[in-house]
Design a protein around this motif. Structure first.
Motif, PDB file in Angstrom:
ATOM      1  N   CYS A  29       0.812  -1.224  -0.009  1.00 50.30           N
ATOM      2  CA  CYS A  29       0.031  -0.041   0.171  1.00 50.30           C
ATOM      3  C   CYS A  29       0.805   1.237  -0.044  1.00 50.30           C
ATOM      4  N   ARG A  32       0.511   3.248   3.075  1.00 54.80           N
ATOM      5  CA  ARG A  32       1.191   2.913   4.332  1.00 54.80           C
ATOM      6  C   ARG A  32       2.787   3.266   4.366  1.00 54.80           C
ATOM      7  N   LYS A 161      -5.980   6.859  -0.190  1.00 54.29           N
ATOM      8  CA  LYS A 161      -6.087   5.607   0.479  1.00 54.29           C
ATOM      9  C   LYS A 161      -7.015   4.788  -0.417  1.00 54.29           C
ATOM     10  N   VAL A 162      -6.890   3.656  -0.422  1.00 54.58           N
ATOM     11  CA  VAL A 162      -7.706   2.557  -1.141  1.00 54.58           C
ATOM     12  C   VAL A 162      -8.101   1.604  -0.151  1.00 54.58           C
ATOM     13  N   LYS A 164      -8.804  -2.041   1.034  1.00 56.31           N
ATOM     14  CA  LYS A 164      -8.272  -3.369   0.579  1.00 56.31           C
ATOM     15  C   LYS A 164      -8.434  -4.333   1.693  1.00 56.31           C
ATOM     16  N   ILE A 166      -6.139  -5.925   3.160  1.00 54.96           N
ATOM     17  CA  ILE A 166      -5.078  -5.861   4.417  1.00 54.96           C
ATOM     18  C   ILE A 166      -5.545  -4.806   5.316  1.00 54.96           C
ATOM     19  N   CYS A 167      -6.142  -3.808   4.765  1.00 58.81           N
ATOM     20  CA  CYS A 167      -6.650  -2.602   5.895  1.00 58.81           C
ATOM     21  C   CYS A 167      -7.199  -3.297   7.089  1.00 58.81           C
ATOM     22  N   CYS A 170      -4.308  -3.751   9.191  1.00 57.16           N
ATOM     23  CA  CYS A 170      -3.110  -2.627   9.362  1.00 57.16           C
ATOM     24  C   CYS A 170      -3.187  -1.750  10.542  1.00 57.16           C
ATOM     25  N   TYR A 172      -2.318   1.247  10.699  1.00 59.47           N
ATOM     26  CA  TYR A 172      -2.750   2.270   9.958  1.00 59.47           C
ATOM     27  C   TYR A 172      -4.304   2.547  10.167  1.00 59.47           C
ATOM     28  N   ARG A 173      -4.994   1.585  10.387  1.00 57.50           N
ATOM     29  CA  ARG A 173      -6.419   1.512   9.966  1.00 57.50           C
ATOM     30  C   ARG A 173      -7.399   2.597  11.002  1.00 57.50           C
ATOM     31  N   CYS A 176      -6.460   5.670   8.740  1.00 56.90           N
ATOM     32  CA  CYS A 176      -7.243   5.840   7.539  1.00 56.90           C
ATOM     33  C   CYS A 176      -8.919   5.717   7.515  1.00 56.90           C
ATOM     34  N   TRP A 177      -9.417   4.712   8.511  1.00 54.14           N
ATOM     35  CA  TRP A 177     -10.672   4.140   8.494  1.00 54.14           C
ATOM     36  C   TRP A 177     -11.316   4.541   9.747  1.00 54.14           C
TER      37      TRP A 177
HETATM   38  S1  SF4 Z   1      -5.400   1.002   6.354  1.00 58.71           S
HETATM   39 FE1  SF4 Z   1      -3.315   0.484   5.868  1.00 58.71          FE
HETATM   40  S2  SF4 Z   1      -3.408  -0.705   4.138  1.00 58.71           S
HETATM   41 FE2  SF4 Z   1      -5.197   0.310   4.436  1.00 58.71          FE
HETATM   42  S3  SF4 Z   1      -5.497   2.147   3.098  1.00 58.71           S
HETATM   43 FE3  SF4 Z   1      -4.511   2.695   5.224  1.00 58.71          FE
HETATM   44  S4  SF4 Z   1      -2.409   2.544   5.082  1.00 58.71           S
HETATM   45 FE4  SF4 Z   1      -3.120   1.368   3.405  1.00 58.71          FE
END
Ligand code: SF4
Length: 186
Positions: A29, A32, A161-162, A164, A166-167, A170, A172-173, A176-177
């Motif tokens: 990613c 990441r 961010k996309v 996927k 592995i999120c 991860c 970093y979730r 990111c999310w």
């Molecule tokens: S959670 Fe991790 S793998 Fe998913 S977009 Fe963010 S950095 Fe990339």
């Protein structure tokens, strides 16, 4: 890859503080890779990362390499007799990313010692190993990964961010999310 190209790659990587883990991240990613390079780290919050660290410390009786060549590489094992550099993995998941990292380690060891080296992926749970050689196609992929890393880390902000698979695991979730980084066991 000739000696001169190895030397340039290794020297540029050291100068820019591009280390082995980034070669994994860029395959998994780009977001990441950017976050990691710019020192936004959330490992300590994630139990999967803790498990990986524990495995590295215990699977081969604690035999591991110290961080090597400055910020460049910190492989799990180095065998100077067999000229093998090894990474210990929990499972085959994301093997392409692990191979990318190992190719970089092999390149650095070849550059430093002036001798041919091979990489070994070790899966202690499955009692299995996979040999990684830096042949022509692998050298090209290593250079491509390096170019991608350089392009990504130079961005002023992380690549978009996309979502996927592995999120879910991860570290970093949370960034990111907005998802919690500790799993619940049922
Ligand atoms: S959670 Fe991790 S793998 Fe998913 S977009 Fe963010 S950095 Fe990339």
């Amino acid at each position: 890859m000739n000696h001169e190209l190895f030397a340039i790659l290794c020297s540029e990587a050291e100068h820019r503080h591009i280390h082995g883990l980034l070669f994994q991240h860029i395959v998994l990613c780009p977001t990441r890779a950017w976050l990691h390079y710019h020192r936004v780290d959330c490992y300590h919050l994630n139990r999967h990362m803790k498990m990986g660290l524990w495995l590295h410390e215990t699977a081969y009786g604690g035999e591991s390499a110290e961080p090597y060549f400055g910020a460049g590489i910190a492989p799990d094992m180095l065998d100077f007799v067999k000229r093998e550099v090894s990474e210990v993995k929990k499972s085959k998941s994301h093997e392409a990313a692990a191979i990318s990292q190992l190719r970089f380690y092999v390149a650095v060891m070849q550059e430093v010692t002036g001798e041919p080296w091979v990489g070994m992926l070790r899966y202690p749970s499955a009692k299995r190993t996979k040999r990684v050689v830096l042949d022509g196609p692998a050298q090209l992929e290593l250079l491509e990964a390096f170019a991608q890393i350089k392009a990504v880390i130079e961005l002023p902000v992380p690549p978009a961010k996309v979502e996927k698979k592995i999120c879910a695991n991860c570290s970093y979730r949370i960034l990111c999310w907005g998802l919690g980084t500790e799993d619940e066991d049922y």
